[in-house]
Design an enzyme around this catalytic site. Structure first.
Site, PDB file in Angstrom:
ATOM      1  N   GLU A   1       0.858  -1.187   0.000  1.00 22.51           N
ATOM      2  CA  GLU A   1       0.000   0.000   0.000  1.00 22.51           C
ATOM      3  C   GLU A   1       0.893   1.236   0.000  1.00 22.51           C
ATOM      4  O   GLU A   1       2.079   1.140   0.309  1.00 22.51           O
ATOM      5  CB  GLU A   1      -0.874   0.010   1.260  1.00 22.51           C
ATOM      6  CG  GLU A   1      -1.797  -1.180   1.326  1.00 22.51           C
ATOM      7  CD  GLU A   1      -2.731  -1.131   2.536  1.00 22.51           C
ATOM      8  OE1 GLU A   1      -2.687  -0.129   3.286  1.00 22.51           O
ATOM      9  OE2 GLU A   1      -3.495  -2.090   2.704  1.00 22.51           O
TER      10      GLU A   1
ATOM     11  N   ALA B 119       2.329   1.249   3.293  1.00 22.69           N
ATOM     12  CA  ALA B 119       2.782  -0.053   3.787  1.00 22.69           C
ATOM     13  C   ALA B 119       3.527  -0.784   2.683  1.00 22.69           C
ATOM     14  O   ALA B 119       2.947  -1.510   1.892  1.00 22.69           O
ATOM     15  CB  ALA B 119       1.592  -0.887   4.274  1.00 22.69           C
TER      16      ALA B 119
ATOM     17  N   THR C 225       1.342  -6.184  -9.354  1.00 19.82           N
ATOM     18  CA  THR C 225       1.598  -6.846 -10.632  1.00 19.82           C
ATOM     19  C   THR C 225       0.328  -7.546 -11.106  1.00 19.82           C
ATOM     20  O   THR C 225      -0.340  -8.203 -10.306  1.00 19.82           O
ATOM     21  CB  THR C 225       2.754  -7.860 -10.491  1.00 19.82           C
ATOM     22  OG1 THR C 225       3.897  -7.170 -10.015  1.00 19.82           O
ATOM     23  CG2 THR C 225       3.092  -8.515 -11.822  1.00 19.82           C
TER      24      THR C 225
ATOM     25  N   GLU D  32       8.982  -7.841  -3.649  1.00 21.31           N
ATOM     26  CA  GLU D  32       8.845  -8.918  -2.661  1.00 21.31           C
ATOM     27  C   GLU D  32       9.880  -8.820  -1.552  1.00 21.31           C
ATOM     28  O   GLU D  32      10.497  -9.803  -1.149  1.00 21.31           O
ATOM     29  CB  GLU D  32       8.868 -10.284  -3.342  1.00 21.31           C
ATOM     30  CG  GLU D  32       7.542 -10.496  -4.070  1.00 21.31           C
ATOM     31  CD  GLU D  32       7.385 -11.884  -4.628  1.00 21.31           C
ATOM     32  OE1 GLU D  32       7.677 -12.846  -3.922  1.00 21.31           O
ATOM     33  OE2 GLU D  32       6.935 -11.980  -5.781  1.00 21.31           O
TER      34      GLU D  32
ATOM     35  N   SER E 159      16.322  -5.610  -0.763  1.00 21.91           N
ATOM     36  CA  SER E 159      17.535  -6.295  -0.286  1.00 21.91           C
ATOM     37  C   SER E 159      17.744  -6.056   1.203  1.00 21.91           C
ATOM     38  O   SER E 159      18.209  -6.941   1.927  1.00 21.91           O
ATOM     39  CB  SER E 159      18.763  -5.781  -1.046  1.00 21.91           C
ATOM     40  OG  SER E 159      18.695  -6.203  -2.379  1.00 21.91           O
TER      41      SER E 159
HETATM   42  C1  FAD Z   1       7.288  -3.361 -10.667  1.00 18.80           C
HETATM   43  C2  FAD Z   1       6.792  -3.657  -9.301  1.00 18.80           C
HETATM   44  C3  FAD Z   1       5.971  -4.744  -9.076  1.00 18.80           C
HETATM   45  C4  FAD Z   1       5.454  -5.012  -7.795  1.00 18.80           C
HETATM   46  N1  FAD Z   1       4.561  -6.038  -7.627  1.00 18.80           N
HETATM   47  C5  FAD Z   1       3.933  -6.185  -6.427  1.00 18.80           C
HETATM   48  C6  FAD Z   1       2.858  -7.127  -6.262  1.00 18.80           C
HETATM   49  O1  FAD Z   1       2.506  -7.849  -7.191  1.00 18.80           O
HETATM   50  N2  FAD Z   1       2.226  -7.187  -5.069  1.00 18.80           N
HETATM   51  C7  FAD Z   1       2.583  -6.402  -4.025  1.00 18.80           C
HETATM   52  O2  FAD Z   1       1.966  -6.491  -2.980  1.00 18.80           O
HETATM   53  N3  FAD Z   1       3.619  -5.502  -4.133  1.00 18.80           N
HETATM   54  C8  FAD Z   1       4.286  -5.379  -5.313  1.00 18.80           C
HETATM   55  N4  FAD Z   1       5.292  -4.444  -5.458  1.00 18.80           N
HETATM   56  C9  FAD Z   1       5.671  -3.615  -4.317  1.00 18.80           C
HETATM   57  C10 FAD Z   1       7.024  -3.968  -3.719  1.00 18.80           C
HETATM   58  O3  FAD Z   1       6.952  -5.187  -3.073  1.00 18.80           O
HETATM   59  C11 FAD Z   1       7.437  -2.804  -2.789  1.00 18.80           C
HETATM   60  O4  FAD Z   1       7.774  -1.726  -3.616  1.00 18.80           O
HETATM   61  C12 FAD Z   1       8.588  -3.159  -1.896  1.00 18.80           C
HETATM   62  O5  FAD Z   1       8.201  -4.097  -0.947  1.00 18.80           O
HETATM   63  C13 FAD Z   1       9.169  -1.945  -1.174  1.00 18.80           C
HETATM   64  O6  FAD Z   1       8.214  -1.147  -0.595  1.00 18.80           O
HETATM   65  P1  FAD Z   1       8.190   0.425  -0.852  1.00 18.80           P
HETATM   66  O7  FAD Z   1       8.255   0.635  -2.301  1.00 18.80           O
HETATM   67  O8  FAD Z   1       7.061   1.023  -0.132  1.00 18.80           O
HETATM   68  O9  FAD Z   1       9.565   0.937  -0.249  1.00 18.80           O
HETATM   69  P2  FAD Z   1       9.847   1.331   1.286  1.00 18.80           P
HETATM   70  O10 FAD Z   1       9.347   0.274   2.163  1.00 18.80           O
HETATM   71  O11 FAD Z   1       9.380   2.707   1.492  1.00 18.80           O
HETATM   72  O12 FAD Z   1      11.426   1.298   1.324  1.00 18.80           O
HETATM   73  C14 FAD Z   1      12.245   2.408   0.992  1.00 18.80           C
HETATM   74  C15 FAD Z   1      13.670   2.101   1.395  1.00 18.80           C
HETATM   75  O13 FAD Z   1      13.744   1.945   2.808  1.00 18.80           O
HETATM   76  C16 FAD Z   1      14.344   0.716   3.142  1.00 18.80           C
HETATM   77  N5  FAD Z   1      13.757   0.199   4.367  1.00 18.80           N
HETATM   78  C17 FAD Z   1      12.448   0.145   4.693  1.00 18.80           C
HETATM   79  N6  FAD Z   1      12.297  -0.394   5.908  1.00 18.80           N
HETATM   80  C18 FAD Z   1      13.544  -0.697   6.369  1.00 18.80           C
HETATM   81  C19 FAD Z   1      14.050  -1.281   7.568  1.00 18.80           C
HETATM   82  N7  FAD Z   1      13.252  -1.688   8.533  1.00 18.80           N
HETATM   83  N8  FAD Z   1      15.393  -1.423   7.691  1.00 18.80           N
HETATM   84  C20 FAD Z   1      16.225  -1.026   6.703  1.00 18.80           C
HETATM   85  N9  FAD Z   1      15.792  -0.469   5.547  1.00 18.80           N
HETATM   86  C21 FAD Z   1      14.468  -0.303   5.383  1.00 18.80           C
HETATM   87  C22 FAD Z   1      14.039  -0.168   1.951  1.00 18.80           C
HETATM   88  O14 FAD Z   1      14.926  -1.255   1.887  1.00 18.80           O
HETATM   89  C23 FAD Z   1      14.192   0.801   0.828  1.00 18.80           C
HETATM   90  O15 FAD Z   1      15.540   0.934   0.518  1.00 18.80           O
HETATM   91  C24 FAD Z   1       5.827  -4.196  -6.709  1.00 18.80           C
HETATM   92  C25 FAD Z   1       6.694  -3.106  -6.941  1.00 18.80           C
HETATM   93  C26 FAD Z   1       7.153  -2.811  -8.213  1.00 18.80           C
HETATM   94  C27 FAD Z   1       8.012  -1.607  -8.408  1.00 18.80           C
END
Ligand code: FAD
Lengths: 346, 382
Positions: B128, B131, B159, B365, B368
């Site tokens: 979200e 989230a 996706t 998913e 890193s």
């Molecule tokens: C092309 C694409 C396809 C996708 N497909 C799906 C899908 O099918 N279903 C679905 O549900 N999601 C999907 N996603 C979402 C994807 O899983 C999320 O983008 C991802 O989990 C990261 O979340 P965020 O983008 O909110 O980044 P954030 O959580 O905001 O992270 C930003 C940065 O902060 C770092 N960070 C965050 N928390 C911590 C912590 N506790 N300790 C250290 N570092 C931290 C992260 O590593 C990252 O570098 C997709 C995303 C893309 C771009």
């Protein structure tokens, strides 16, 4: 970072260009990048504040400033639009090449129009370090190609490096589909031996210098990319909350930011220093360092933005692509390292 | 390259997929990504072969092969077209799998069979706007009113979002309970109050769809709850455990694809009259890439084979495989790219696409950084 070697004039110039980049380029950059449109009108506007003839002496209508001034200009432009900075780098390089190696006749014909932006210059980014197919055919990429009035490229003739300046024609109209630097009007071109006439051809008597200069300009663009990417990532890390706190509070994010900042700042210092030294080795080292680090910094920038780094609504997506294109324009990095290693041991 | 543990069946299956990818996908892959249109005709061919349910039992419409075969499928497709591969991965690991593991017999009959046969396309909605990494911070709400679930909220980056017939998603019944307040549900396309939203304009994987989902007073029947109430967090954590292997293998496939092109290129091109492959700087890039890819392949297939042998959990192995393979792939693509010089940044070769595509594997998913947290928790405890 403020470098000790910066003079008052450099600081003032930086302010001017920064303002220009933010107000003139800022509002357009995202759209023009998506559409792959060059910012031609903005180039003309940059000419009004002297940005198109930075190295050209005043007698030919230029600003008569030093290499560091050009690098600062490119850096500030690249912080907003790397594509635009590349266009400006190439345009300035065309003028500088004619100024440094060209005949009086060519200088008179082109320099003042180039410096005032009456005409735009394009140039091949071919540095002889690019691989060719086994049949030896070489396709050149001309930056500013699609909208230039004249363009230059280098070629080997009788073991000498020749530089040819031609009027642009319709062969240059077709834009090349690139992964980045989409607003640089890049097109491909295959030179035709016949049209290369003596009048518009001259010898580059120190090709290594010529290429080192080109690369150090690209390095200026790379520094701008790194510094801006770091800046965006830093701000984002303070605004983005996950697990109830700004991601800037997480150790792994902090490590990325620290690495980005050190690499961006170190690149800038090296490139500034290299602009003051005329040694080829200094320039080659600075430019490879800046190029490689801009890849690292943009990559980690995307990483800090997470999913938002992967989409065009946020700036890192563009910087990531542009950094990669810029890197290879100077020649394959590892090949360049081999050459640096050779210089270091000869 | 060979993996010592592949059975003859695996090898035969790999040949089959490879052949398909070469014949049906290779030529079109660049167009698929460039146009940014979902490749329905390709997906239909994949569906005809039963690959959209490759690792599910035949009684549920699948082919009855093992996880390793599924991983082979994703690798060989990603090697040619990562946009197509991620569509398959999201459908199989993120939509079919949780229904297979957590669904009731009725849900499997009703949903899994058509999904596994490829008659319907599935998707998984976890992320979200607020989230992402903190998926436990789900804000979408689920309330049981009368005899229905009332869903409100939004998802992002999903996706297959706009093309899915069926979406497994999470919502919270009680935000104060945090992760223990989350439940998982199934929503079908066309349900009133549910609407897929804007599609993202992305760096790579442009032939795949990533979109928003919106729920506004969306009513779902009681039986659309997946798993137990308040156990949604468990459902998706387990789903991601397996899903990570498929993101890892996507990265692996892309890296292998880049290496394939790199090998061909250095044989056919020269610099200053000397063939590229005779330069040590080229040999270094190619040999490092091949070695790193080999190491990644071992991690990935190790995790998949553990799963096939009934390991209770592959959390640690899957996270390691994904972390390593995705970082290797970005490095490999970028390095091979640099050999190509300017040929690497124009559309003449697909190298530039591989690099853009693979960067997602370090993010999707679980980034890193999140993988590192998962791994250290396994090793060090909380
Ligand atoms: C092309 C694409 C396809 C996708 N497909 C799906 C899908 O099918 N279903 C679905 O549900 N999601 C999907 N996603 C979402 C994807 O899983 C999320 O983008 C991802 O989990 C990261 O979340 P965020 O983008 O909110 O980044 P954030 O959580 O905001 O992270 C930003 C940065 O902060 C770092 N960070 C965050 N928390 C911590 C912590 N506790 N300790 C250290 N570092 C931290 C992260 O590593 C990252 O570098 C997709 C995303 C893309 C771009």
């Amino acid at each position: 970072m403020d470098w000790m070697g910066l003079k008052e004039e450099h600081k003032l110039l930086r302010q001017d260009i920064k303002r220009f980049a933010e107000t003139e380029l800022g509002p357009q950059v995202s759209e023009t990048d998506k559409k792959g449109e060059p910012l031609i009108a903005s180039m003309k506007k940059l000419a009004e504040i002297g940005g198109l003839g930075i190295l050209v002496s005043e007698e030919f209508g230029g600003a008569g400033m030093d290499l560091l001034s050009l690098i600062i200009t490119l850096e500030e432009l690249a912080k907003v639009s790397p594509s635009f900075a590349l266009c400006v780098a190439i345009h300035n390089l065309v003028g500088d090449t004619i100024l440094s190696y060209g005949s009086t006749e060519l200088k008179k014909e082109f320099l003042s129009s180039l410096s005032t932006g009456k005409i735009i210059g394009g140039m091949a980014v071919d540095t002889m370090l690019h691989p060719v197919t086994s049949d030896g055919k070489r396709e050149r990429l001309i930056v500013n190609g699609t909208f230039s009035d004249i363009f230059g490229f280098s070629m080997e003739k009788e073991e000498k490096k020749q530089f040819v300046v031609l009027k642009s024609d319709k062969r240059l109209k077709e834009e090349k589909e690139m992964m980045g630097m989409k607003s640089s009007g890049i097109c491909s071109f295959k030179p035709n031996e016949k049209e290369i006439i003596e009048r518009n051809t001259f010898t580059i008597d120190s090709p290594d210098n010529f290429f080192a200069k080109m690369r150090v300009l690209f390095a200026g663009v790379a520094c701008g990319i790194s510094i801006a990417s770091f800046g965006h990532a830093r701000s984002y890390s303070k605004e983005r909350y996950q697990f109830g706190r700004p991601i800037a509070e997480f150790g792994m994010v902090r490590i990325m930011l620290a690495e980005m900042a050190s690499k961006a700042n170190a690149s800038e210092m090296l490139v500034y220093q290299a602009s003051q030294e005329s040694g080829i080795l200094d320039r080659e080292i600075a430019s490879i360092f800046a190029a490689e680090n801009s890849l690292y910094v943009t990559d980690k920038g995307v990483q800090i933005y997470g999913g938002y780094g992967y989409i065009k609504d946020y700036p890192l997506e563009m910087f990531f692509r542009d950094a990669k294109v810029l890197e290879v324009f100077s020649g394959s990095v590892d090949y360049r390292k081999v050459l640096i290693g050779k210089l270091l041991t000869s | 390259m060979k993996l010592a543990e592949f059975t003859d069946k695996h090898i035969a299956f790999r040949e089959e997929v490879r052949e398909f990818a070469r014949k049906e996908l290779l030529e079109e892959s660049t167009q698929i990504e460039r146009k940014g249109e979902f490749p329905w005709h390709i997906i239909n061919k994949i569906k005809e072969r039963g690959w959209l349910g490759v690792n599910f039992p035949e009684e549920y419409g699948g082919l009855g092969l093992d996880t390793t075969s599924y991983i082979i499928l994703v690798e060989e497709i990603a090697r040619v077209c990562a946009s197509t591969a991620i569509m398959i991965a999201a459908h199989v690991s993120l939509a079919c799998q949780p229904i297979y593991v957590h669904g009731t017999e009725e849900q499997k009959e009703k949903y899994l069979i058509t999904l596994a046969r490829g008659e319907k396309i599935g998707s998984f909605g976890l992320t979200e706007p607020n989230a992402g990494s903190d998926a436990g911070g789900t804000e979408t709400t689920a309330e049981f009113v009368g005899d229905k679930w009332l869903i409100n909220g939004s998802k992002r980056f999903i996706t297959n979002g706009t093309i899915a017939d069926l979406i497994v998603f999470t919502a919270t019944q009680d935000r104060t309970k945090k992760t223990h307040g989350i439940s998982a549900f199934i929503v079908e396309k066309g349900t009133k109050g549910f609407e897929p939203g804007k599609e993202e304009d992305k760096l790579g994987l442009r032939g795949s769809i990533t979109s928003e989902l919106h729920f506004e007073d969306c009513k779902l029947p009681r039986e659309n709850l997946l798993g137990k109430e308040y156990e949604g967090f468990k459902v998706f954590m387990e789903t991601l455990d397996g899903g990570r292997i498929s993101i890892g293998v996507l990265a692996l496939g892309i890296a292998q694809g880049a290496l394939d092109y790199g090998i061909k290129y250095v044989r056919e091109h020269s610099v200053n009259g000397k063939p590229l492959y005779k330069y040590q700087w080229v040999q270094k890039i190619i040999s490092d890439a091949a070695t790193e890819i080999m190491a990644a392949r071992h991690l990935i297939y190790h995790a998949a084979m553990l799963k096939d042998r009934g390991a209770e959990s592959v959390t640690e192995e899957g996270a390691m495989a994904k972390l390593f393979a995705s970082e290797v792939s970005t490095r490999v693509c970028s390095k091979i790219h640099s050999i190509f010089g300017k040929d690497g940044v124009t559309r003449k070769y697909p190298l530039e696409r591989f690099l853009r595509d693979t960067k997602l594997m370090e993010i999707g998913e679980g980034t890193s950084e999140i993988q590192r947290i998962v791994i250290s928790r396994q090793i060090l405890g909380r």
